[in-house]
Design a protein around this motif. Sequence first.
Motif, short mmCIF file in Angstrom:
data_model
loop_
_atom_site.label_atom_id
_atom_site.label_comp_id
_atom_site.label_asym_id
_atom_site.label_seq_id
_atom_site.Cartn_x
_atom_site.Cartn_y
_atom_site.Cartn_z
N ALA A 1 34.70 -13.05 7.65
CA ALA A 1 33.27 -12.73 7.61
C ALA A 1 32.88 -11.75 8.71
CB ALA A 1 32.44 -14.01 7.74
N GLU A 2 33.70 -11.63 9.75
CA GLU A 2 33.38 -10.75 10.86
C GLU A 2 33.76 -9.31 10.51
OE1 GLU A 2 35.43 -12.09 14.34
OE2 GLU A 2 34.81 -14.17 14.03
N PRO A 3 33.00 -8.33 11.00
CA PRO A 3 33.39 -6.94 10.79
C PRO A 3 34.72 -6.68 11.50
CG PRO A 3 31.19 -7.09 11.76
CD PRO A 3 31.76 -8.46 11.72
N GLY A 4 35.66 -6.10 10.80
CA GLY A 4 36.97 -5.81 11.38
C GLY A 4 37.80 -7.04 11.65
N GLY A 5 37.47 -8.17 11.05
CA GLY A 5 38.17 -9.43 11.30
C GLY A 5 39.65 -9.36 11.02
N SER A 6 40.00 -8.73 9.92
CA SER A 6 41.41 -8.60 9.56
C SER A 6 42.16 -7.73 10.57
CB SER A 6 41.54 -8.02 8.15
OG SER A 6 42.88 -7.88 7.80
N ASP A 7 41.52 -6.63 10.99
CA ASP A 7 42.14 -5.76 11.98
C ASP A 7 42.28 -6.46 13.32
OD1 ASP A 7 42.46 -3.68 10.20
OD2 ASP A 7 40.74 -2.54 10.93
N ALA A 8 41.29 -7.26 13.70
CA ALA A 8 41.36 -7.97 14.98
C ALA A 8 42.51 -8.97 14.97
CB ALA A 8 40.04 -8.69 15.26
N ALA A 9 42.69 -9.66 13.85
CA ALA A 9 43.80 -10.61 13.74
C ALA A 9 45.13 -9.88 13.80
CB ALA A 9 43.68 -11.39 12.42
N ALA A 10 45.24 -8.78 13.07
CA ALA A 10 46.49 -8.00 13.08
C ALA A 10 46.76 -7.43 14.46
CB ALA A 10 46.41 -6.88 12.04
N ALA A 11 45.71 -6.99 15.14
CA ALA A 11 45.88 -6.42 16.47
C ALA A 11 46.41 -7.45 17.46
CB ALA A 11 44.55 -5.85 16.96
N ARG A 12 45.87 -8.65 17.43
CA ARG A 12 46.35 -9.71 18.34
C ARG A 12 47.82 -10.03 18.07
NH1 ARG A 12 41.33 -11.70 17.20
NH2 ARG A 12 42.13 -13.14 15.65
N VAL A 13 48.16 -10.17 16.81
CA VAL A 13 49.55 -10.48 16.45
C VAL A 13 50.48 -9.34 16.87
CG1 VAL A 13 51.13 -10.88 14.52
CG2 VAL A 13 48.95 -12.11 14.62
N ALA A 14 50.08 -8.10 16.59
CA ALA A 14 50.92 -6.94 16.95
C ALA A 14 51.12 -6.86 18.45
CB ALA A 14 50.28 -5.66 16.42
N LEU A 15 50.05 -7.05 19.20
CA LEU A 15 50.13 -6.97 20.66
C LEU A 15 51.08 -8.03 21.22
CD1 LEU A 15 49.14 -5.78 23.36
CD2 LEU A 15 47.33 -7.50 23.30
N VAL A 16 50.91 -9.25 20.80
CA VAL A 16 51.73 -10.33 21.35
C VAL A 16 53.19 -10.18 20.92
CG1 VAL A 16 52.09 -12.83 21.41
CG2 VAL A 16 49.78 -11.90 21.56
N LEU A 17 53.41 -9.85 19.65
CA LEU A 17 54.79 -9.67 19.20
C LEU A 17 55.48 -8.54 19.95
CD1 LEU A 17 54.73 -10.13 15.31
CD2 LEU A 17 55.93 -11.53 16.99
N HIS A 18 54.77 -7.45 20.18
CA HIS A 18 55.38 -6.32 20.85
C HIS A 18 55.52 -6.55 22.36
CE1 HIS A 18 55.56 -2.34 22.78
NE2 HIS A 18 56.40 -2.09 21.78
N ASP A 19 54.41 -6.84 23.01
CA ASP A 19 54.42 -6.90 24.47
C ASP A 19 55.05 -8.16 25.04
OD1 ASP A 19 53.06 -4.54 24.13
OD2 ASP A 19 51.33 -5.10 25.35
N VAL A 20 54.93 -9.26 24.33
CA VAL A 20 55.47 -10.52 24.85
C VAL A 20 56.84 -10.84 24.28
CG1 VAL A 20 55.05 -13.01 25.04
CG2 VAL A 20 53.13 -11.41 25.24
N CYS A 21 57.00 -10.61 22.98
CA CYS A 21 58.24 -11.03 22.31
C CYS A 21 59.25 -9.91 22.14
CB CYS A 21 57.90 -11.63 20.95
SG CYS A 21 56.78 -13.04 21.07
N GLY A 22 58.85 -8.67 22.40
CA GLY A 22 59.79 -7.57 22.33
C GLY A 22 60.11 -7.06 20.92
N PHE A 23 59.28 -7.37 19.95
CA PHE A 23 59.49 -6.86 18.60
C PHE A 23 59.14 -5.38 18.56
CE2 PHE A 23 59.94 -11.14 17.54
CZ PHE A 23 60.05 -11.37 16.19
N THR A 24 59.82 -4.63 17.72
CA THR A 24 59.46 -3.23 17.51
C THR A 24 58.31 -3.16 16.52
OG1 THR A 24 60.95 -2.92 15.64
CG2 THR A 24 61.87 -2.51 17.85
#
Length: 161
Positions: free
Chosen positions: A103-126
């Motif tokens: 329901a939030e504007p950009g909600g899907s992008d915000a969720a994807a952004a959090r997952v991408a950031l944590v996977l990349h910066d914390v877990c080392g995924f490409t």
Amino acid sequence: MDESTHGSRERVSTLPEGRKARRAAAARRRADLDASFEQHREPLDRFAYAVFADAEAADEAVQATLLELRRSDRPVVADDLDRWLLATLARVAYAQSRAEHTAEPGGSDAAAARVALVLHDVCGFTFDAIAPLIDRAPAAARQLAVQARRAAGTLETGTAD
């Protein structure tokens, strides 16, 4: 009593033993999976909390990942189990977060952004590995992570993978 009847009775009487053996094997497999999962639980908990910043939502995602592992045909011990669990948790977390923020504007992008950031910066995924988990192209996954870093007030690391 003829031989064919006698043979049939033997088969019928062994069926419960076969079921017991299958149930016992399934119980052993589940115990082995649960033990393997528990060895990886701490980083999964950290990842989920980093994505959600909510202990209850994080625990729900981690439990859903355990259920996915139990449903999978994966071998119990695998060299890449930690990455498989993180990737599965990322898919679960993304879906769960996206559902919560539709329901939030950009909600899907915000969720994807959090997952991408944590996977990349914390877990080392490409970003190539992250992209299919969040239904984006690698360049879009990279851009979302950059946006999430900026929103979190952290400096960009400059990694180009």
